[in-house]
Design an enzyme around this catalytic site. Structure first.
Site: not given
Ligand code: COA
Length: 251
Positions: A103, A145
């Protein structure tokens, strides 16, 4: 030409000198700040203590120049420990109660360092851990989730081949407001969801085998024959065991 410039920039961004290590209790204050910048709810202090000290949790930090810029926390549990109401049925019934699943409690990247592949790297580390089974057992499913409105996270998980499992009405309470969520699942190491077509066919065949329909028909026919024979004058009365149990009167 423009395209190739964009690609190069992206590749350059993504080649950050990242380092990865497990979290420890000394990281708690820094983690609190990171979580504040990532999540709409506050985790209590004991949560940070737990994820940094309890070996049930796989808690990984992505470090950039000595700073924590990303974190992933996952817990491995048995299928029977999965929260009953929402996710207990993520795996096919052929997987026993002791089957391990993971999880993801938390995954966050500092806003300044997003879209640079950090979350993907963190997730890949988790996957490697789980498929080699060095510190974690080989889990059959990874689930989590997510807020229904968190489109960036949903896109991120879909990109990793997670599939939506369930709509979770009012799953979260944020600032006193109920918010909906989704659960997402990724099947790994031969794990699979319940009632795939092949399982449906196999289960139906085995249920039919257990019921032995031919024998049922023979038994039913012989009861019918006995019943009507008993109606003939001078024959002994026949009572079905089932009907007798249900307290029904038979002629
Ligand atoms: C979700 C999260 C963890 C992604 O982290 P990240 O390091 O930016 O992700 P990555 O760079 O590895 O992204 C990989 C792919 O995911 C997708 N992606 C990630 N963020 C995205 C966004 N804001 N919009 C659209 N696609 C997205 C894209 O396909 C991306 O590939 P690309 O950059 O080549 O297009 C980050 O946005 C975050 O910390 N958000 C806030 C916390 C959160 O929501 N956590 C998840 C809770 S379950």
């Amino acid at each position: 030409m423009e395209c190739s410039t964009v690609d190069t920039t992206k590749a350059r961004f993504k080649a950050l000198p990242l380092q990865f290590r497990f979290l420890n209790t000394g990281d708690i204050e820094e983690l609190k700040l990171l979580c504040k910048s990532c999540f709409p709810l506050d985790y209590p202090h004991y949560w940070f203590t737990l994820i940094t000290s309890d070996c049930r949790f796989y808690s990984l930090a992505a470090m950039l120049n000595g700073k924590i810029v990303g974190m992933l926390v996952a817990e491995v549990k048995c299928k029977c420990q999965v929260q009953y109401e929402h996710d207990s049925d993520i795996l096919a019934s052929s997987f026993g109660p002791d089957t391990p699943v993971a999880y993801i409690l938390s995954l966050g990247v500092h806003p300044l360092y997003r879209r640079k592949g950090i979350a993907t790297e963190l997730f890949q580390k988790l996957m490697t851990e789980m498929s080699t089974g060095t510190t974690l057992v080989k889990v059959k499913a990874i689930y989590l989730h997510v807020l229904a409105t968190n489109l960036s996270a949903i896109r991120f998980y879909l990109g990793l081949n997670f599939q939506r499992w369930r709509y979770l009405k009012s799953y979260y309470v944020i600032d006193g407001q109920f918010c909906d969520g989704f659960s997402y699942v990724l099947y790994t190491n031969g794990g699979r969801p319940p009632w795939s077509y092949s399982e449906l066919i196999a289960n139906t065949a085995s249920a039919l085998q257990d019921l032995q329909p031919c024998k049922i028909t023979v038994r039913f026919m012989s009861w019918i024959i006995s019943y009507f024979t008993a109606l003939l004058p001078g024959c002994p009365k026949v009572v079905s065991p089932t009907l007798h149990k249900a307290n029904c009167r038979v002629l």
